[in-house]
Design an enzyme around this catalytic site. Structure first.
Site, PDB file in Angstrom:
ATOM      1  N   HIS A   1       0.840  -1.140   0.032  1.00  0.00           N
ATOM      2  CA  HIS A   1       0.032   0.080   0.001  1.00  0.00           C
ATOM      3  C   HIS A   1       1.009   1.301   0.025  1.00  0.00           C
ATOM      4  CE1 HIS A   1       0.435  -0.024   4.505  1.00  0.00           C
ATOM      5  NE2 HIS A   1       0.441   1.268   4.195  1.00  0.00           N
TER       6      HIS A   1
ATOM      7  N   ASP B   1      -0.006  -7.543   1.594  1.00  0.00           N
ATOM      8  CA  ASP B   1       0.392  -6.168   1.691  1.00  0.00           C
ATOM      9  C   ASP B   1       1.959  -5.820   1.688  1.00  0.00           C
ATOM     10  OD1 ASP B   1      -0.023  -3.431   1.452  1.00  0.00           O
ATOM     11  OD2 ASP B   1      -0.160  -3.339   3.683  1.00  0.00           O
TER      12      ASP B   1
ATOM     13  N   ASN C   1       5.617   4.919   8.920  1.00  0.00           N
ATOM     14  CA  ASN C   1       6.039   3.855   9.536  1.00  0.00           C
ATOM     15  C   ASN C   1       5.800   2.358   8.523  1.00  0.00           C
ATOM     16  OD1 ASN C   1       6.275   5.358  12.491  1.00  0.00           O
ATOM     17  ND2 ASN C   1       7.909   3.748  12.014  1.00  0.00           N
ATOM     18  N   SER C   2       4.687   2.746   7.915  1.00  0.00           N
ATOM     19  CA  SER C   2       4.403   1.334   7.050  1.00  0.00           C
ATOM     20  C   SER C   2       5.516   1.102   6.151  1.00  0.00           C
ATOM     21  CB  SER C   2       3.179   1.711   6.179  1.00  0.00           C
ATOM     22  OG  SER C   2       2.040   1.768   6.832  1.00  0.00           O
TER      23      SER C   2
END
Length: 499
Positions: free
Chosen positions: A125, A155, A229-230
């Site tokens: 994402h 993901d 932070n993803s």
């Protein structure tokens, strides 16, 4: 005092006491050292500085650019409903609204280097729909990146940069299965664009299902992670990646101490396949499964509600070839126990395609062993797993008091009333007693009862007789195979006590 004639004087009382204390202390120390290592609680490290200094160069910031159409425009003022000015303002804005223009929107995320060839791991994402992707190293070096492969179900995404002559420091993956609730971890990432941010916390929980995808198995941590932070790594105190920050739970959008990370052991095979093939090939068993609750376990003779109950077998799939049947409970897959139903899809997906895997299955009140060759999952097969063959001809109608519902045979009238297919089989539920035992099982008029106790049901009278026999034999519940809008599933209904 002169020495005694029989020998030297006894030592003073204080000395004797000190010697005794030391002996006792030594004995206690020996006893403590003999305890298992798991008894000792890990104390917080004095500092994370050395670890952070070592790991920071391996963590990157990811900047993406996407071309979108639109403009700020002029908003219509809030007007009372039916206001005479409404049409006036709408006509004015239509004439004066600036034309939609293309503009570039940017977003930020995190990632980490996994080898010296320039492969970078992040979340799907983070880079989804991006036109341009830039990797920013710790020293502010900016490198254009290309997408090697990505997987929306987990993901995960892998990028590639050309480091030139520069040496990229890669991280190592740890064993996320070994991490325990309460263990210390640190997170490094790019929250809100503040790159190279280090936070610490503990593992708060394991095996979280947050409905993000079919293979949810998240680690939960209270290490502060925020937007940006993803895709960033979660490290253990050995400096190894045990998770990939993916999501947070937050009503406000900021960290409240509930963050989720993909476990390293789940991510590693996906990353490897993306690097090697650019896509992920997952294992496929060819079954529809459901959870085993206490009622179902009791009806099947299981001591506890474990395993994955097979509600349907896909024709021509690996499970059918392995002689797996509807009503089997898969207790073990490839030597790994199926403690919960949702554990099985993850294990099958991670299994190498073509591998022959041993199974332990509960059938007819006993455990049997089977072997299945895992096939590859594709979109067509995945959809087939979520559909079933429409369930012959029966006659009559009857109230089944022991179940708290009424059923009818499948004739032309029933087909028309409940929109049943021509090849439907079993009996159709016509009504459900709100105070009966079936009322809490999410059954509906129009659902088909195909089997009871893993035996076909062909008429209402046959269903009533099977329920009667079950009650007279002292059974506490019966197991129905029901076909509804969601496909085939097993339903256990508790029978009323004899009286």
């Amino acid at each position: 005092m002169p020495p005694s004639a029989n020998g030297p004087a006894a030592p003073p009382g204080g000395t004797t006491q000190r010697i005794t204390q030391r002996i006792v202390a030594f004995a206690v120390l020996v006893a403590l050292l003999a305890l298992p290592s798991g008894v000792w609680a890990r104390t917080a490290p004095e500092t994370f500085a050395d670890l952070a200094e070592q790991l920071l160069p391996s963590v990157v910031n990811i900047s993406t650019t996407q071309t979108v159409e639109g403009n700020a425009g002029i908003e219509l003022p809030t007007l009372p409903p039916g206001s005479p000015f409404e049409e006036f303002f709408k006509e004015f804005l239509d004439k004066n609204q600036p034309r939609a223009q293309k503009r570039k929107a940017t977003s930020l995320g995190s990632g980490f280097i996994v080898d010296d060839k320039g492969h970078v791991v992040t979340n799907n994402h983070v880079i989804q729909d991006a036109d341009e992707i830039t990797i920013i190293l710790q020293d502010e070096t900016r490198l254009p990146a290309t997408i090697v492969g990505r997987d929306s179900k987990t993901d995960m995404a892998v990028l590639k940069v050309d480091p030139g002559k520069a040496k990229l420091p890669a991280v190592k993956f740890g064993d996320s299965d070994a991490i325990r609730v309460g263990d210390w971890v640190i997170a490094i990432g790019n929250p809100f664009g503040f790159g190279g941010t280090v936070t610490s916390g503990i593992i708060s929980a394991r095996g979280r299902d947050i409905n993000a995808g079919p293979y949810d198995d998240f680690l939960q941590t209270d290490a502060p992670i925020n937007r940006g932070n993803s895709g960033g790594p979660i490290f253990d105190l050995a400096g190894e990646v045990i998770g990939i920050a993916t999501a947070i739970f937050s009503p406000s959008g900021g960290s409240i101490g509930i963050g989720f990370a993909i476990p390293a052991n789940s991510a590693r095979p996906v990353i490897q396949q993306l690097i090697e093939h650019g896509e992920v090939k997952r294992g496929w068993l060819g079954v529809r499964i459901q959870s085993v609750n206490e009622e179902i376990a009791e009806a099947l003779g299981l001591k506890e509600p474990v395993g994955a109950l097979v509600a349907g077998v896909i024709p021509g799939g690996p499970a059918e070839k392995a002689k797996i049947k509807d009503g089997d409970v898969i207790l073990e897959f490839d030597g790994k126990p199926i403690t919960q139903m949702r554990r099985l899809p993850r294990l099958v997906a991670d299994t190498e395609v073509g591998k022959v895997v041993p199974l332990k299955v509960w059938r007819d009140g006993k455990e049997i062993s089977l072997k299945v060759e895992v096939a590859v999952l594709d979109e067509h097969e995945e959809k087939a797993a979520n559909t079933t063959k429409a369930p012959e001809k029966a006659m009559g109608s009857e109230s089944i008091a022991g179940l708290g519902l009424s059923v009818a045979g499948i004739d032309d009238k029933a087909r028309e009333r409940f929109d049943l297919p021509d090849d439907a089989k079993g009996v159709v539920i016509t009504s459900i007693d709100p105070a009966g035992p079936a009322a809490d099982q999410s059954l509906h008029p129009g659902d088909l009862i195909v089997e009871l106790g893993q035996e076909e049901v062909k008429s209402p009278a046959e269903l009533a007789e099977k329920v009667k026999v079950a009650k007279e034999s002292g059974r506490k519940s019966v197991l129905l195979l029901v076909e509804g809008q969601g496909g085939l599933r097993f339903v256990a209904i508790r029978l009323p006590a004899k009286g």
